[in-house]
Design a protein around this motif. Structure first.
Motif, PDB file in Angstrom:
ATOM      1  N   ASN A   1       0.840  -1.185   0.000  1.00 43.56           N
ATOM      2  CA  ASN A   1       0.000   0.000   0.000  1.00 43.56           C
ATOM      3  C   ASN A   1       0.886   1.251   0.000  1.00 43.56           C
ATOM      4  O   ASN A   1       1.742   1.417   0.866  1.00 43.56           O
ATOM      5  CB  ASN A   1      -0.881  -0.039   1.256  1.00 43.56           C
ATOM      6  CG  ASN A   1      -1.902   1.066   1.253  1.00 43.56           C
ATOM      7  OD1 ASN A   1      -1.903   1.917   0.361  1.00 43.56           O
ATOM      8  ND2 ASN A   1      -2.766   1.063   2.232  1.00 43.56           N
ATOM      9  N   ILE A   2       0.645   2.109  -0.939  1.00 47.21           N
ATOM     10  CA  ILE A   2       1.474   3.313  -1.083  1.00 47.21           C
ATOM     11  C   ILE A   2       1.440   4.166   0.189  1.00 47.21           C
ATOM     12  O   ILE A   2       2.427   4.827   0.534  1.00 47.21           O
ATOM     13  CB  ILE A   2       1.025   4.140  -2.321  1.00 47.21           C
ATOM     14  CG1 ILE A   2       2.039   5.243  -2.663  1.00 47.21           C
ATOM     15  CG2 ILE A   2      -0.363   4.742  -2.131  1.00 47.21           C
ATOM     16  CD1 ILE A   2       3.162   4.791  -3.525  1.00 47.21           C
TER      17      ILE A   2
ATOM     18  N   SER B   1      -9.401   0.433 -18.120  1.00 49.79           N
ATOM     19  CA  SER B   1      -9.797  -0.964 -17.915  1.00 49.79           C
ATOM     20  C   SER B   1      -8.977  -1.576 -16.778  1.00 49.79           C
ATOM     21  O   SER B   1      -9.460  -2.418 -16.027  1.00 49.79           O
ATOM     22  CB  SER B   1      -9.669  -1.781 -19.197  1.00 49.79           C
ATOM     23  OG  SER B   1      -8.334  -2.149 -19.408  1.00 49.79           O
TER      24      SER B   1
ATOM     25  N   THR C   1      -8.098   0.020 -14.130  1.00 54.06           N
ATOM     26  CA  THR C   1      -8.760   0.504 -12.920  1.00 54.06           C
ATOM     27  C   THR C   1     -10.016  -0.314 -12.628  1.00 54.06           C
ATOM     28  O   THR C   1     -10.304  -0.651 -11.483  1.00 54.06           O
ATOM     29  CB  THR C   1      -9.112   2.000 -13.077  1.00 54.06           C
ATOM     30  OG1 THR C   1      -7.904   2.704 -13.368  1.00 54.06           O
ATOM     31  CG2 THR C   1      -9.726   2.561 -11.809  1.00 54.06           C
ATOM     32  N   LEU C   2     -10.756  -0.649 -13.708  1.00 54.38           N
ATOM     33  CA  LEU C   2     -11.953  -1.470 -13.514  1.00 54.38           C
ATOM     34  C   LEU C   2     -11.612  -2.781 -12.827  1.00 54.38           C
ATOM     35  O   LEU C   2     -12.273  -3.202 -11.883  1.00 54.38           O
ATOM     36  CB  LEU C   2     -12.616  -1.734 -14.874  1.00 54.38           C
ATOM     37  CG  LEU C   2     -13.745  -2.775 -14.898  1.00 54.38           C
ATOM     38  CD1 LEU C   2     -14.892  -2.378 -13.977  1.00 54.38           C
ATOM     39  CD2 LEU C   2     -14.272  -2.969 -16.318  1.00 54.38           C
ATOM     40  N   TRP C   3     -10.552  -3.432 -13.288  1.00 54.84           N
ATOM     41  CA  TRP C   3     -10.244  -4.771 -12.776  1.00 54.84           C
ATOM     42  C   TRP C   3      -9.358  -4.752 -11.548  1.00 54.84           C
ATOM     43  O   TRP C   3      -9.431  -5.649 -10.716  1.00 54.84           O
ATOM     44  CB  TRP C   3      -9.589  -5.620 -13.877  1.00 54.84           C
ATOM     45  CG  TRP C   3     -10.536  -5.867 -15.003  1.00 54.84           C
ATOM     46  CD1 TRP C   3     -10.692  -5.113 -16.128  1.00 54.84           C
ATOM     47  CD2 TRP C   3     -11.525  -6.907 -15.109  1.00 54.84           C
ATOM     48  NE1 TRP C   3     -11.699  -5.628 -16.907  1.00 54.84           N
ATOM     49  CE2 TRP C   3     -12.221  -6.728 -16.318  1.00 54.84           C
ATOM     50  CE3 TRP C   3     -11.883  -7.988 -14.289  1.00 54.84           C
ATOM     51  CZ2 TRP C   3     -13.263  -7.579 -16.732  1.00 54.84           C
ATOM     52  CZ3 TRP C   3     -12.902  -8.831 -14.703  1.00 54.84           C
ATOM     53  CH2 TRP C   3     -13.582  -8.621 -15.917  1.00 54.84           C
ATOM     54  N   HIS C   4      -8.506  -3.747 -11.427  1.00 57.11           N
ATOM     55  CA  HIS C   4      -7.515  -3.757 -10.351  1.00 57.11           C
ATOM     56  C   HIS C   4      -7.722  -2.651  -9.318  1.00 57.11           C
ATOM     57  O   HIS C   4      -6.958  -2.565  -8.368  1.00 57.11           O
ATOM     58  CB  HIS C   4      -6.103  -3.685 -10.938  1.00 57.11           C
ATOM     59  CG  HIS C   4      -5.779  -4.860 -11.799  1.00 57.11           C
ATOM     60  ND1 HIS C   4      -5.262  -6.025 -11.300  1.00 57.11           N
ATOM     61  CD2 HIS C   4      -5.965  -5.078 -13.121  1.00 57.11           C
ATOM     62  CE1 HIS C   4      -5.125  -6.901 -12.284  1.00 57.11           C
ATOM     63  NE2 HIS C   4      -5.544  -6.352 -13.400  1.00 57.11           N
ATOM     64  N   GLY C   5      -8.731  -1.815  -9.521  1.00 59.70           N
ATOM     65  CA  GLY C   5      -9.013  -0.769  -8.548  1.00 59.70           C
ATOM     66  C   GLY C   5      -8.139   0.450  -8.755  1.00 59.70           C
ATOM     67  O   GLY C   5      -7.258   0.474  -9.623  1.00 59.70           O
ATOM     68  N   GLU C   6      -8.421   1.461  -7.953  1.00 61.25           N
ATOM     69  CA  GLU C   6      -7.641   2.691  -8.037  1.00 61.25           C
ATOM     70  C   GLU C   6      -6.218   2.404  -7.593  1.00 61.25           C
ATOM     71  O   GLU C   6      -5.985   1.756  -6.576  1.00 61.25           O
ATOM     72  CB  GLU C   6      -8.244   3.762  -7.114  1.00 61.25           C
ATOM     73  CG  GLU C   6      -9.634   4.213  -7.519  1.00 61.25           C
ATOM     74  CD  GLU C   6      -9.647   5.045  -8.799  1.00 61.25           C
ATOM     75  OE1 GLU C   6      -8.596   5.624  -9.138  1.00 61.25           O
ATOM     76  OE2 GLU C   6     -10.709   5.097  -9.451  1.00 61.25           O
TER      77      GLU C   6
ATOM     78  N   VAL D   1     -13.055  -4.515  -6.382  1.00 66.72           N
ATOM     79  CA  VAL D   1     -11.829  -4.584  -7.196  1.00 66.72           C
ATOM     80  C   VAL D   1     -11.766  -6.012  -7.731  1.00 66.72           C
ATOM     81  O   VAL D   1     -11.420  -6.946  -7.029  1.00 66.72           O
ATOM     82  CB  VAL D   1     -10.586  -4.241  -6.357  1.00 66.72           C
ATOM     83  CG1 VAL D   1      -9.336  -4.338  -7.224  1.00 66.72           C
ATOM     84  CG2 VAL D   1     -10.719  -2.850  -5.760  1.00 66.72           C
TER      85      VAL D   1
ATOM     86  N   ARG E   1      -4.190  -7.784  -3.595  1.00 72.33           N
ATOM     87  CA  ARG E   1      -3.570  -7.165  -2.426  1.00 72.33           C
ATOM     88  C   ARG E   1      -4.319  -7.652  -1.191  1.00 72.33           C
ATOM     89  O   ARG E   1      -5.505  -7.945  -1.250  1.00 72.33           O
ATOM     90  CB  ARG E   1      -3.622  -5.647  -2.565  1.00 72.33           C
ATOM     91  CG  ARG E   1      -2.936  -5.230  -3.880  1.00 72.33           C
ATOM     92  CD  ARG E   1      -3.208  -3.784  -4.210  1.00 72.33           C
ATOM     93  NE  ARG E   1      -2.443  -2.907  -3.339  1.00 72.33           N
ATOM     94  CZ  ARG E   1      -2.750  -1.636  -3.124  1.00 72.33           C
ATOM     95  NH1 ARG E   1      -3.818  -1.105  -3.687  1.00 72.33           N
ATOM     96  NH2 ARG E   1      -2.004  -0.891  -2.346  1.00 72.33           N
TER      97      ARG E   1
END
Ligand SMILES: [Mn+2]
Ligand SMILES: [Mn+2]
Lengths: 460, 460
Positions: free
Chosen positions: A2-3, A84, A86-91, B228, B233
């Motif tokens: 997590n950033i 796309s 973002t759709l599959w992997h989130g923000e 997601v 993660r």
């Protein structure tokens, strides 16, 4: 990772690393992070593992990114995720946010990278998609298996100079890896009471690592066949009388490794023969660690382990003769056929992708001597180096049943006496030892090594 | 895996598969097994995963091997381990023993392979070392990302014909994968009581798989952010009020997969809004499974799921209007933006390495319609096919906050009502369903789907 959990000190750690690189290497450097490798089809990949050299200077496991280092300045090349994605992997964090966390001086899309490659040095990345890209963009062969040449070789030497000596940022991560690894081993010992197979013990150990949201730094060895040095099978049933050898290490989210081995009895209680050999291996382990200190030749630690093991085996009546002569004849390698350890850092065998550039002091090369060919480290120790100390005793059929070996060492081994130790297939005790100004610090010291303490942990 | 554990029926299963291949494909076939992919350096690899096509006809995950299939005859190409391999990896079975287990008609060293390649068809293997070898030895491009042509394309079609319909040998393995996966999900639910993070739950689930000496068939999804869709993660803390979405599946030692999703409340008890949506998704899941039967178009199941979800959302006041019209407008794709499932077998998306050759009936292609582009399977069902049924409901910000979407569906969505369901980020319920002559059999039926039963498993 997590950033938002990224340590605020990371940018300073990285700035210091690239400043030190700039002091010893003048040309611009581009390091690629790499991509996921496909497993059974393109979309079903192995977990992403960024290149260790990239991680050293970029600090975060960014996928399909690159960094340019020049005169201490860092330019990050990375694309914003597609809609796309973002759709599959989130923000995911914006590239500006990533750049800020690692203290980048500029951030550009990957499409800009080709314009920044004039005269750059690089190191090949392991995955094919990336080394293909490196080869195409740089218009010269950049292949992991190809010996480095020219400017890339010079860069590799400079990186070795830095990565050999761990800074505070590295040590903080290495301590985290050590701490989780200690818990994994304790869990493995405790799980042995109810375990039916090697796989049950492995599950308990790796479960600790997964629960910490970390990875295994290498394929775990969890086996009752400790004599199979690189065993990656876990199907055997465990039974009273067996020893379990577990070589399991954690890797933190940013890539730093631990590498620890313990050996215990399934019942908790070593047999008298197991205990005898265990104490010989432990004596070698302790003797080597006691000697770790700046200026000491790591190769001398290897011979100290060999000598300690040979002495112990003479005392047990397994070997006969003068210990110095026996070691001179490489007799220890019958039972201890590997080196006493290796460098540890972002890789479990640190910088092994560079061949022996990291492990061997300039001018030194691997020996073809039976007891020495597998020595992975031959340098004088310096403060900040992290090494493993991992002596062992194994009854490897491929060695001990080899007629040439039996003939060569006929006089030196009491083969009948050895047969009494048939319940000792393999024992190794491995810790991670930091060289300090004052001598050494065992990062994994909180995990006991004494036979009684191990017995206690298994029996609970 | 242990050679001694190989089922005695394996040779017959494989003989039958190659006999059926010979009936529909005349040319000789060579399939490579593949090699390990490097992780951070050459000797530190990802776990070996043999090519699925090789596994289908060779039955065992042999490293760096190849098989030649011609007129129902099998020639195995594999090398005996080198002495140094034996030192490090222990005794491995002789190639004659392996050949006997898989019913090979002949066994030859790999060096003989080049002499057996005239006119052969093949399928590219995923790892670069192997596709490079395929390309060099066959003297034509054999690359995973390259569309298949000529004889290779014909071979792929023939393999699809066989692998679409699972035989008894396949089903035995698929049932094993399902059984372990069910236990993994139960362990995940039970572990939720004490878990602090997603990673804790993942550890409990994967621990079950590791303890069975099996692998994960794909990167586990274990997340409180079910919206997601491909989350990999696991760092989030879990809290009362969260739903946990876990999509975790086992792969057996010979490569056969399960693919199961469950969604549960952290506290054990769904909130009333969570329960409302859960029951909508479950209704879609149950309606689709009830319809699985030979001759049914899988695409119709997708629309059945869509319609059931739209109906449920109308009943809850989230959608407004005529259900048929809403589905016609793809409104379901706002909340259910993926297909209702896919083929399952040796790959979690079975044969996806062949593009849409397996998933799409000849003559059909992917739609670019919003609600249909991600449909991975568009064929009439036939006995022996194994498919997943996995409807879901997600509140994906990238979709629902898209101004174009909000404008287009302004009249159809009651956005204020939707806000009352803010504690439902994502729910999916996924089972593995075998098409039988009589209709269907849910291989994962022993894992409950009803809300009350799930609550019971979580609360213990
Ligand atoms: Mn080691
Ligand atoms: Mn699925």
């Amino acid at each position: 990772m997590n950033i938002h959990d990224v340590d605020a000190r990371l940018a300073d750690i990285l700035r210091d690393r690239r400043r030190r690189l700039a002091e010893i290497f003048a040309a611009p450097v581009v390091l690629w992070s790499g991509r996921r490798s496909p497993r059974n089809f393109a979309a079903n990949t192995f977990p992403f593992r960024a290149s260790s050299h990239f991680l050293y200077f970029a600090g975060l496991p960014l996928e399909n990114a690159a960094i340019c280092l020049e005169s201490g300045q860092l330019t990050l090349f990375i694309d914003d995720p597609s809609p796309s994605h973002t759709l599959w992997h989130g923000e995911t964090p914006a590239k500006e946010e990533i750049a800020q966390k690692i203290g980048a001086d500029a951030v550009l899309p990957m499409a800009e990278l080709p314009a920044h490659l004039a005269g750059v040095a690089t190191i090949p990345v392991q995955d094919a998609a990336t080394w293909t890209e490196q080869t195409q963009l740089l218009d010269r062969w950049v292949l992991p298996e190809r010996p480095l040449e020219g400017i890339d070789l010079e860069l590799a030497k400079a990186i070795v100079t830095l990565r050999l000596i761990h800074d505070a940022g590295a040590l903080a991560e290495l301590r985290k890896a050590a701490a989780v690894t200690i818990n994994a081993h304790k869990a493995g010992m405790a799980a042995t009471r109810k375990a039916k197979t090697e796989a049950d013990i492995r599950a308990a150990m790796e479960g600790v690592i997964i629960a910490e949201n970390m990875s295994c730094a290498y394929a775990s060895i969890v086996t009752i066949h400790g004599e199979v040095l690189h065993s990656d099978r876990y199907h055997n049933k465990i039974q009273a009388g067996n020893l379990v050898l577990a070589d399991v290490g954690t890797e933190t989210a940013t890539g730093w490794a631990a590498d620890v081995t313990r050996t215990w009895a399934v019942t908790g209680k070593f047999s008298s023969t197991q205990r005898d050999i265990y104490d010989v291996v432990l004596a070698a382990h302790d003797a080597c660690i006691a000697k770790v200190s700046p200026g000491v030749e790591y190769r001398d630690l290897h011979f100290l382990a060999a000598t300690t093991i040979a002495e112990g085996l003479v005392d047990l009546g397994i070997l006969q003769g003068n210990v110095e002569d026996l070691v001179e004849r490489d007799i220890h390698a019958l039972f201890f056929p590997h080196g006493v350890g290796h460098l540890l850092g972002l890789d479990v065998h640190d910088m092994e992708d560079l061949g022996d550039l990291a492990g061997y002091e300039p001018g030194r090369t691997r020996s073809d001597r039976f007891g020495l060919g597998y020595l992975r480290l031959d340098r004088p120790l310096r403060p900040g180096m992290l090494v493993t100390i991992e002596p062992g005793f194994y009854q490897v059929p491929a060695i001990l049943n080899n007629p040439e070996v039996r003939t060569a060492y006929q006089d030196a081994v009491n083969w009948e006496r050895l047969m009494q130790f048939a319940d000792v297939r393999g024992i190794r005790i491995e810790d991670d030892v930091l060289v300090t100004e004052a001598g050494s610090e065992v990062l994994t010291a909180a995990l006991p090594t004494k036979a009684e303490d191990i017995e206690q942990l298994v029996r609970g």
